[in-house]
Scaffold this motif. Sequence first.
Motif, PDB file in Angstrom:
ATOM      1  N   ARG A 158      12.657   0.642  -6.421  1.00  0.00           N
ATOM      2  CA  ARG A 158      12.934   1.982  -5.883  1.00  0.00           C
ATOM      3  C   ARG A 158      13.427   1.916  -4.443  1.00  0.00           C
ATOM      4  O   ARG A 158      14.192   2.775  -3.999  1.00  0.00           O
ATOM      5  N   LEU A 159      13.007   0.889  -3.715  1.00  0.00           N
ATOM      6  CA  LEU A 159      13.447   0.738  -2.331  1.00  0.00           C
ATOM      7  C   LEU A 159      14.966   0.585  -2.248  1.00  0.00           C
ATOM      8  O   LEU A 159      15.600   1.016  -1.291  1.00  0.00           O
ATOM      9  N   PHE A 160      15.524  -0.095  -3.259  1.00  0.00           N
ATOM     10  CA  PHE A 160      16.945  -0.402  -3.205  1.00  0.00           C
ATOM     11  C   PHE A 160      17.795   0.650  -3.905  1.00  0.00           C
ATOM     12  O   PHE A 160      18.979   0.444  -4.140  1.00  0.00           O
ATOM     13  N   LEU A 161      17.179   1.785  -4.219  1.00  0.00           N
ATOM     14  CA  LEU A 161      17.921   2.898  -4.795  1.00  0.00           C
ATOM     15  C   LEU A 161      18.167   3.992  -3.758  1.00  0.00           C
ATOM     16  O   LEU A 161      18.658   5.065  -4.097  1.00  0.00           O
ATOM     17  N   GLY A 166       0.803  -1.219   0.000  1.00  0.00           N
ATOM     18  CA  GLY A 166       0.000   0.000   0.000  1.00  0.00           C
ATOM     19  C   GLY A 166       0.834   1.266   0.000  1.00  0.00           C
ATOM     20  O   GLY A 166       0.417   2.293  -0.527  1.00  0.00           O
ATOM     21  N   ASP A 167       2.035   1.197   0.586  1.00  0.00           N
ATOM     22  CA  ASP A 167       2.921   2.362   0.606  1.00  0.00           C
ATOM     23  C   ASP A 167       3.484   2.673  -0.775  1.00  0.00           C
ATOM     24  O   ASP A 167       3.757   3.836  -1.093  1.00  0.00           O
ATOM     25  N   ILE A 211      -7.650  -1.259  -6.401  1.00  0.00           N
ATOM     26  CA  ILE A 211      -7.331   0.043  -5.807  1.00  0.00           C
ATOM     27  C   ILE A 211      -5.953   0.555  -6.238  1.00  0.00           C
ATOM     28  O   ILE A 211      -5.579   1.681  -5.928  1.00  0.00           O
ATOM     29  N   GLY A 212      -5.199  -0.270  -6.964  1.00  0.00           N
ATOM     30  CA  GLY A 212      -3.876   0.167  -7.403  1.00  0.00           C
ATOM     31  C   GLY A 212      -3.134  -0.952  -8.102  1.00  0.00           C
ATOM     32  O   GLY A 212      -3.667  -2.046  -8.299  1.00  0.00           O
ATOM     33  N   VAL A 213      -1.897  -0.657  -8.457  1.00  0.00           N
ATOM     34  CA  VAL A 213      -1.013  -1.645  -9.087  1.00  0.00           C
ATOM     35  C   VAL A 213       0.379  -1.453  -8.515  1.00  0.00           C
ATOM     36  O   VAL A 213       0.828  -0.319  -8.317  1.00  0.00           O
ATOM     37  N   ILE A 214       1.064  -2.557  -8.239  1.00  0.00           N
ATOM     38  CA  ILE A 214       2.463  -2.481  -7.830  1.00  0.00           C
ATOM     39  C   ILE A 214       3.301  -3.239  -8.850  1.00  0.00           C
ATOM     40  O   ILE A 214       2.921  -4.331  -9.290  1.00  0.00           O
ATOM     41  N   GLU A 262      -1.781  -4.712   2.514  1.00  0.00           N
ATOM     42  CA  GLU A 262      -1.084  -5.018   3.759  1.00  0.00           C
ATOM     43  C   GLU A 262       0.155  -5.887   3.548  1.00  0.00           C
ATOM     44  O   GLU A 262       0.984  -6.030   4.456  1.00  0.00           O
ATOM     45  N   TRP A 263       0.293  -6.494   2.351  1.00  0.00           N
ATOM     46  CA  TRP A 263       1.461  -7.338   2.098  1.00  0.00           C
ATOM     47  C   TRP A 263       2.730  -6.515   2.246  1.00  0.00           C
ATOM     48  O   TRP A 263       2.765  -5.325   1.881  1.00  0.00           O
ATOM     49  N   ASP A 264       3.813  -7.142   2.751  1.00  0.00           N
ATOM     50  CA  ASP A 264       5.096  -6.450   2.711  1.00  0.00           C
ATOM     51  C   ASP A 264       5.729  -6.677   1.340  1.00  0.00           C
ATOM     52  O   ASP A 264       5.285  -7.532   0.555  1.00  0.00           O
ATOM     53  N   VAL A 265       6.769  -5.914   1.042  1.00  0.00           N
ATOM     54  CA  VAL A 265       7.341  -5.948  -0.299  1.00  0.00           C
ATOM     55  C   VAL A 265       8.011  -7.277  -0.606  1.00  0.00           C
ATOM     56  O   VAL A 265       8.112  -7.679  -1.766  1.00  0.00           O
TER      57      VAL A 265
END
Length: 211
Positions: free
Chosen positions: A121-124, A7-8, A111-114, A83-86
């Motif tokens: 992006r987390l690892f940048l 969700g983040d 409600i969205g797309v990941i 609610e899932w983690d990455v």
Amino acid sequence: MRHRSVGDLMTPTAVSVRQGTTFKEIARTLDEYEITAVPVVDDGGRPVGVVSEADLLRKQTSGGIGSTAGELMTRPAVVAEPEWDVVRAARTMERRKVKRLPVVDGDGHLIGVISRSDLLRLFLRRDRAIQEEILEDVIVRTLGLPPSSLTVEVADGRVTLSGRVEHKSLLPIAVQLCEGVDGVVDVVNWLDFDRDDTADEATVQPRQDRS
């Protein structure tokens, strides 16, 4: 400490098409929003599949059957929850061989797309930002240690911990907390300890009543 959630990171209010959307309309949508795939939803807004550039190209090159999203899509839709983690999202993408996941709420509505790029992006994150979070959130706020008690070095997301802590039991906790920081790809543990508090204590035999 925990990994960021789907969700983040997801792109909210995702673009979608209906099952009756035509080949040309799908192609136009992919081009307009600069995406390579789009969820296909039913009349209630629930994902039933995904149609991608590969599906359109397959239709064009092989003359396959189908000219609408409902006929061309890959089904069923592999979805994620906010609610899932990455880590769970990344493992699902890898296992199901997909590059993106529609995200649904508790009622199954889109409600969205990941996508993989969202996760990457987390690892940048810059090494300095990772180092500061570990020092402030992990060492000081969570472990309650002075910031000078441990040395934290970060290079390309690889964290090296060195220094001494009082108890041996604290070592795996410190490592686990660092692994949960966004952008960390590995943790090297060079920590030492003053006292081994992990040894099993001698079992105390209950006193027998001789009365």
